[in-house]
Design an enzyme around this catalytic site. Structure first.
Site, PDB file in Angstrom:
ATOM      1  N   GLU A   1     -82.529 -33.492  53.465  1.00 22.62           N
ATOM      2  CA  GLU A   1     -83.436 -32.558  54.126  1.00 22.62           C
ATOM      3  C   GLU A   1     -84.888 -32.938  53.833  1.00 22.62           C
ATOM      4  OE1 GLU A   1     -84.549 -30.768  56.398  1.00 22.62           O
ATOM      5  OE2 GLU A   1     -83.153 -29.066  56.240  1.00 22.62           O
TER       6      GLU A   1
ATOM      7  N   ARG B   1     -74.318 -29.909  49.300  1.00 20.40           N
ATOM      8  CA  ARG B   1     -73.919 -29.092  50.440  1.00 20.40           C
ATOM      9  C   ARG B   1     -73.497 -29.956  51.621  1.00 20.40           C
ATOM     10  NH1 ARG B   1     -79.438 -28.647  49.430  1.00 20.40           N
ATOM     11  NH2 ARG B   1     -80.918 -28.848  51.166  1.00 20.40           N
TER      12      ARG B   1
ATOM     13  N   HIS C   1     -74.489 -29.298  57.365  1.00 21.05           N
ATOM     14  CA  HIS C   1     -73.640 -28.774  56.293  1.00 21.05           C
ATOM     15  C   HIS C   1     -73.263 -27.317  56.521  1.00 21.05           C
ATOM     16  CE1 HIS C   1     -76.882 -26.319  54.602  1.00 21.05           C
ATOM     17  NE2 HIS C   1     -77.689 -27.355  54.796  1.00 21.05           N
TER      18      HIS C   1
END
Length: 216
Positions: free
Chosen positions: A86, A60, A11
């Site tokens: 993540e 994001r 991102h």
């Protein structure tokens, strides 16, 4: 046997990237620089025939994926996959690197040393758990599109695991490769696994500063 070609894109930048704060599963949007980076990545990939786009559902990554999709002549639908998130960092999330070093020194030490079994307190994932979530998911998505080009938009930690899978690097091996925001990484997938074609292509971002930080 048909090979799946993969584009793996981290991102664009967020305010927390710029501040050195751990994001993990916290849902932080792109900042102005990140939006510019996402647009530049879209322009750089506009001539690629992308057959499918999968992205982490965190905004994001989602915003970055949408910018790349909209630059395609026939924009593919971006499909969210929570497995591309993540690493969960538990109590680390929202803290800066300096705060973690000061407030949780033993945890910080194990994190720095890349202890594969270390789990950040408060609901975090170990590196082993993280790999078991991400790498099979990426392989499954690639297997859906033999002979095609697939885009995965995710996070620095996800990019790190894909690099390790493609180059047979152990989880605890020190990182010597870059993980820049909105850079383009190219891999191949077959049922035998991933292989590396090119990494951290940032030619489209030369007008701006690219942060290399793997935990966002």
């Amino acid at each position: 046997m048909q090979v799946t070609r993969l584009l793996a894109v981290r991102h664009g930048e967020t305010a927390w990237n710029a501040d050195g704060r751990i994001q993990g599963h916290l849902d932080i949007p792109l900042n102005e620089q990140g939006l510019w980076q996402a647009g530049r990545a879209g322009a750089a990939l506009a001539d690629e025939s992308i057959g499918a786009i999968y992205a982490s559902d965190l905004q994001r990554a989602w915003q970055t994926a949408q910018a790349i999709a909209q630059a395609q002549p026939q924009p593919p639908i971006v499909q969210a996959d929570v497995r591309l998130r993540e690493r969960a960092f538990g109590e680390f999330e929202g803290r800066s690197f300096a705060q973690i070093e000061t407030e949780l020194p033993e945890d910080a030490r194990r994190w720095r040393q890349r202890d594969p079994e270390f789990t950040p307190p408060g609901g975090g994932e170990s590196l082993i758990q993280f790999r078991e979530r991400v790498v099979p998911a990426a392989a499954e998505l690639a297997a859906r599109h033999p002979g095609q080009l697939v885009l995965l938009v995710a996070h620095g930690g996800v990019m790190d695991l894909l690099y390790r899978a493609a180059t047979a690097q152990e989880l605890q091996a020190p990182r010597s490769w870059q993980l820049g925001n909105a850079t383009v990484n190219r891999l191949l997938w077959t049922p035998q696994g991933f292989s590396l074609v090119g990494w951290n292509d940032d030619a489209h971002l030369q007008q701006g500063t690219v942060l290399d930080e793997s935990t966002s």
